[in-house]
Design a protein around this motif. Structure first.
Motif, PDB file in Angstrom:
ATOM      1  N   GLU A  88      58.547   5.775  49.537  1.00 20.14           N
ATOM      2  CA  GLU A  88      59.039   4.816  50.535  1.00 20.14           C
ATOM      3  C   GLU A  88      58.983   5.422  51.937  1.00 20.14           C
ATOM      4  O   GLU A  88      58.574   4.765  52.904  1.00 20.14           O
ATOM      5  CB  GLU A  88      60.475   4.398  50.191  1.00 20.14           C
ATOM      6  N   TYR A  90      57.030   7.796  52.904  1.00 21.96           N
ATOM      7  CA  TYR A  90      55.610   7.938  53.226  1.00 21.96           C
ATOM      8  C   TYR A  90      55.033   6.617  53.741  1.00 21.96           C
ATOM      9  O   TYR A  90      54.310   6.583  54.745  1.00 21.96           O
ATOM     10  CB  TYR A  90      54.871   8.408  51.974  1.00 21.96           C
ATOM     11  N   ILE A  91      55.382   5.512  53.095  1.00 19.19           N
ATOM     12  CA  ILE A  91      54.897   4.194  53.533  1.00 19.19           C
ATOM     13  C   ILE A  91      55.449   3.868  54.923  1.00 19.19           C
ATOM     14  O   ILE A  91      54.744   3.317  55.773  1.00 19.19           O
ATOM     15  CB  ILE A  91      55.290   3.106  52.514  1.00 19.19           C
ATOM     16  N   CYS A 132      58.363  -1.322  48.021  1.00 15.47           N
ATOM     17  CA  CYS A 132      57.457  -0.316  47.473  1.00 15.47           C
ATOM     18  C   CYS A 132      57.576  -0.256  45.952  1.00 15.47           C
ATOM     19  O   CYS A 132      58.672  -0.054  45.423  1.00 15.47           O
ATOM     20  CB  CYS A 132      57.777   1.048  48.071  1.00 15.47           C
ATOM     21  N   TYR A 134      56.453   1.918  43.114  1.00 22.16           N
ATOM     22  CA  TYR A 134      55.873   3.212  42.738  1.00 22.16           C
ATOM     23  C   TYR A 134      55.620   3.257  41.231  1.00 22.16           C
ATOM     24  O   TYR A 134      56.464   2.847  40.437  1.00 22.16           O
ATOM     25  CB  TYR A 134      56.824   4.338  43.147  1.00 22.16           C
ATOM     26  N   VAL A 177      53.927  -2.978  48.534  1.00 23.30           N
ATOM     27  CA  VAL A 177      53.040  -1.816  48.539  1.00 23.30           C
ATOM     28  C   VAL A 177      53.165  -1.081  47.210  1.00 23.30           C
ATOM     29  O   VAL A 177      54.278  -0.844  46.728  1.00 23.30           O
ATOM     30  CB  VAL A 177      53.394  -0.858  49.688  1.00 23.30           C
ATOM     31  N   ASN A 179      51.355   2.345  44.843  1.00 26.67           N
ATOM     32  CA  ASN A 179      50.444   3.488  44.870  1.00 26.67           C
ATOM     33  C   ASN A 179      49.277   3.312  43.908  1.00 26.67           C
ATOM     34  O   ASN A 179      48.306   4.077  43.969  1.00 26.67           O
ATOM     35  CB  ASN A 179      51.195   4.781  44.527  1.00 26.67           C
ATOM     36  N   LEU A 208      45.428   2.081  51.112  1.00 24.10           N
ATOM     37  CA  LEU A 208      46.060   3.390  51.253  1.00 24.10           C
ATOM     38  C   LEU A 208      45.025   4.488  51.469  1.00 24.10           C
ATOM     39  O   LEU A 208      45.213   5.393  52.289  1.00 24.10           O
ATOM     40  CB  LEU A 208      46.902   3.709  50.019  1.00 24.10           C
TER      41      LEU A 208
END
Length: 276
Positions: A88, A90-91, A132, A134, A177, A179, A208
């Motif tokens: 999170e 990082y986003i 997010c 993940y 978002v 990964n 990404l």
């Protein structure tokens, strides 16, 4: 020759696909051809793609740590788990690099109930919530249930005013978002519902992977000159991106690296972030 993917699916070995991924690491054509020939001479029927990746990574690392780091990007993003908290952050860094104001880990009151929101971003007066998703497993995908669920949360929140960036404002957009990837149904539903998606490979020209390569937004988990424990220590210090350590060697001293190791880490970081 048949190889086995992470998911267990059996597919034909695709030398051209491997070549493209090696070239994206920054290695030149001669180096890539040598690595490709070496791998093709060693692989066998039924070898796992994970093993092929390890072979390629090891060969790139012998040539340049930064090549291996760039090749390791997808795995590095996965290492921002396991709970996804650092993913999170990082986003939020990715949005900040695109001139957004950002806030993380908020609880906002909707019309019906309160909601924990991963990231909220603002640009040109428009505020968006960012959820997010993940995944620890490389082949996991976010299916249509994800945008359906998040749409209901967005609808509950967007009618209310929220004091996020200093005054009462309305959330008018929503991002999801992940990964990994979204299923086709998830993409179709999101597009139909006005939701924005971002994944490892979507949208095709602004995902990404491309955001990282275009703006040098590599996570510190890319670095091959650090151990997993040392990377975790940097994340805890809120050092998320490689570029954040280039002019801040103090953070490397805080995780008790020797002077010689600091020099090696900074060289890899500089080589990685100067790549175009």
């Amino acid at each position: 020759m048949k190889i086995v993917k992470h998911s267990g699916d059996i597919v034909e070995f695709n030398a051209e696909k491997l070549k493209k991924s090696l070239l994206k690491s920054g290695a030149n054509n001669d180096v890539v051809e040598r690595i490709l020939q070496s791998i093709q001479s060693e692989i066998y029927e039924g070898i796992a793609t994970k093993q092929i990746y390890k072979m390629a990574f090891a060969m790139l690392k012998k040539i340049a740590n930064s090549h291996a780091a760039r090749y390791n990007l997808r795995e590095a993003i996965r290492l921002l788990g396991p709970a996804g908290f650092f993913f999170e952050k990082y986003i939020a860094r990715l949005f900040f690099a695109e001139q957004y104001e950002t806030a993380t880990n908020l609880t906002l009151q909707g019309k019906c109930v309160s909601h924990e929101i991963d990231v909220v971003v603002k640009k040109n007066g428009t505020i968006a919530m960012v959820e997010c998703k993940y995944h620890a497993g490389r082949d996991a995908a976010s299916d249509v249930k994800v945008p359906m669920y998040i749409l209901s949360r967005f609808n509950d929140l967007k009618g209310n005013q929220h004091a996020i960036f200093g005054k009462e404002e309305i959330i008018s957009k929503c991002w999801i978002v992940t990964n990994n990837r979204f299923t086709t149904d998830a993409v179709d539903f999101a597009n139909c519902s006005g939701l924005n998606l971002l994944s490892w490979n979507y949208p095709e020209d602004n995902n990404l992977k491309t955001k990282n390569d275009n703006s040098n937004l590599y996570p510190v988990t890319c670095l091959t000159t650090l151990s997993l424990a040392e990377k975790d220590k940097l994340l805890i210090l809120n050092v998320i991106l490689v570029k954040e350590i280039i002019n801040n060697s103090d953070c490397l001293e805080k995780i008790e690296l020797s002077n010689s190791r600091i020099k090696n880490v900074l060289k890899e970081a500089s080589d990685l972030c100067r790549y175009i």
